[in-house]
Design a protein around this motif. Sequence first.
Motif, PDB file in Angstrom:
ATOM      1  N   LEU A 238     -12.271  15.306  42.933  1.00 18.37           N
ATOM      2  CA  LEU A 238     -10.870  15.617  43.214  1.00 18.37           C
ATOM      3  C   LEU A 238     -10.565  17.097  42.984  1.00 18.37           C
ATOM      4  O   LEU A 238      -9.840  17.714  43.761  1.00 18.37           O
ATOM      5  N   ALA A 239     -11.134  17.658  41.920  1.00 18.59           N
ATOM      6  CA  ALA A 239     -10.908  19.080  41.644  1.00 18.59           C
ATOM      7  C   ALA A 239     -11.471  19.950  42.761  1.00 18.59           C
ATOM      8  O   ALA A 239     -10.868  20.968  43.140  1.00 18.59           O
ATOM      9  N   ALA A 240     -12.608  19.559  43.315  1.00 19.83           N
ATOM     10  CA  ALA A 240     -13.200  20.322  44.416  1.00 19.83           C
ATOM     11  C   ALA A 240     -12.297  20.277  45.648  1.00 19.83           C
ATOM     12  O   ALA A 240     -12.112  21.280  46.347  1.00 19.83           O
ATOM     13  N   LEU A 247      -3.257  21.073  40.745  1.00 19.37           N
ATOM     14  CA  LEU A 247      -3.930  19.796  40.520  1.00 19.37           C
ATOM     15  C   LEU A 247      -5.373  20.020  40.072  1.00 19.37           C
ATOM     16  O   LEU A 247      -5.856  19.343  39.163  1.00 19.37           O
ATOM     17  N   ALA A 248      -6.048  20.958  40.708  1.00 15.10           N
ATOM     18  CA  ALA A 248      -7.431  21.243  40.323  1.00 15.10           C
ATOM     19  C   ALA A 248      -7.496  21.746  38.890  1.00 15.10           C
ATOM     20  O   ALA A 248      -8.369  21.332  38.111  1.00 15.10           O
ATOM     21  N   ALA A 249      -6.575  22.626  38.535  1.00 16.86           N
ATOM     22  CA  ALA A 249      -6.567  23.161  37.170  1.00 16.86           C
ATOM     23  C   ALA A 249      -6.356  22.048  36.151  1.00 16.86           C
ATOM     24  O   ALA A 249      -6.993  22.021  35.091  1.00 16.86           O
ATOM     25  N   ALA A 250      -5.462  21.110  36.448  1.00 17.93           N
ATOM     26  CA  ALA A 250      -5.200  20.000  35.528  1.00 17.93           C
ATOM     27  C   ALA A 250      -6.426  19.103  35.407  1.00 17.93           C
ATOM     28  O   ALA A 250      -6.750  18.621  34.319  1.00 17.93           O
ATOM     29  N   GLU A 252      -9.560  19.977  35.829  1.00 16.38           N
ATOM     30  CA  GLU A 252     -10.647  20.696  35.168  1.00 16.38           C
ATOM     31  C   GLU A 252     -10.377  20.925  33.689  1.00 16.38           C
ATOM     32  O   GLU A 252     -11.296  20.973  32.873  1.00 16.38           O
ATOM     33  N   ALA A 253      -9.081  21.059  33.320  1.00 16.97           N
ATOM     34  CA  ALA A 253      -8.733  21.424  31.947  1.00 16.97           C
ATOM     35  C   ALA A 253      -8.486  20.236  31.047  1.00 16.97           C
ATOM     36  O   ALA A 253      -8.360  20.380  29.840  1.00 16.97           O
ATOM     37  N   SER A 254      -8.386  19.039  31.603  1.00 14.13           N
ATOM     38  CA  SER A 254      -8.072  17.880  30.785  1.00 14.13           C
ATOM     39  C   SER A 254      -8.846  16.680  31.283  1.00 14.13           C
ATOM     40  O   SER A 254      -9.702  16.782  32.153  1.00 14.13           O
ATOM     41  N   ALA A 260      -0.326  15.118  32.673  1.00  7.10           N
ATOM     42  CA  ALA A 260      -0.844  16.404  33.143  1.00  7.10           C
ATOM     43  C   ALA A 260      -0.891  16.456  34.661  1.00  7.10           C
ATOM     44  O   ALA A 260      -0.568  17.482  35.276  1.00  7.10           O
ATOM     45  N   ILE A 261      -1.274  15.351  35.288  1.00  7.23           N
ATOM     46  CA  ILE A 261      -1.319  15.292  36.743  1.00  7.23           C
ATOM     47  C   ILE A 261       0.084  15.400  37.318  1.00  7.23           C
ATOM     48  O   ILE A 261       0.327  16.130  38.293  1.00  7.23           O
ATOM     49  N   GLU A 262       1.036  14.705  36.722  1.00  3.32           N
ATOM     50  CA  GLU A 262       2.413  14.746  37.227  1.00  3.32           C
ATOM     51  C   GLU A 262       3.001  16.142  37.083  1.00  3.32           C
ATOM     52  O   GLU A 262       3.712  16.620  37.973  1.00  3.32           O
TER      53      GLU A 262
END
Length: 314
Positions: A238-240, A247-250, A252-254, A260-262
């Motif tokens: 999903l991050a890719a 969304l990608a940052a969330a 990757e970071a958690s 966090a997604i919302e």
Amino acid sequence: MTRLASRARGLETHVLDAGALAELERAPDRAALAAVMTRTGLACDVSTAAIDRAARDRAAADFRQLERWLASRRDHATFELLVLDEDRRSLRAIVRGIAGAIEPERRRAACVPTPWLRDRVLGELAAAATLGELHAALVELGHPLAPALAGDHPDPLVHEQALFAAVLDRAKAGPADRALARYLSQLVDGELVAAALLLASRGGGLDPAASFVAGGTLDRARFLAAAAGPIQRARELLAAHFARTPLAAALEASTGAPAAIEQALLDWQLATQARLRRDDPHGTAAVIHLVLERRVESRTLRRAAWRIAFGDRA
């Protein structure tokens, strides 16, 4: 849309700015929170219930003001869709509260009053003991989302997905310009990310194919691959796909927590609508941006109130 957009831009000047929101996030205790709220003109005490009520009232006031300025068919279509999506969020919170045996006042705290679901009505809905009671109350109100809560499936995710599908069906029936289309597309992407992560973490129980909805940028194949798990693989896929977005940052970071997604989805939507509003100051983006800004404000106020309340109990 020109008059409605102008009204929305005027209302947005009353939303707490980024500096005030950051202060709320940093407030270490009730005294500090009270000081921030006084400086920002929020005239209420710092009890959790009062802050919840203030957040609800501020968002509800915007909807009332916008409703008075509706003129064109596009105005009405945009407004009704935003109201319906807000109602979906409120009903989702109530469904989760019923499933988790959370007390009614906590369920209501996550709700936003709208012209279709006033504050008093939300209080009554939040007090429903079962999904059957909630469904019956919505049927009596004639609410367009009532059919989505028919039946009594034990998994709240089934009802959440039905609510979301009902909003999308309603959206297809009305006109959509670029800003509204982007809002819906990102909304679909956010829901799919949350669903894929949940399905990946469960490792079974629901058919992933039944959880996929079209309309976003995430295609069916990638969604199914992510939903199949394991969770780390889901986050990577999903991050890719959502590279260079919040969304990608969330992801990757958690661990991809729902909150966090919302929040990441909100950040992404806000940045998109801010850009579209610059391109067309008198278009739909101004109205959508106001609703999103108020949503961020409400989340921040409530988060600060509950964080301090739980700290007091520790």
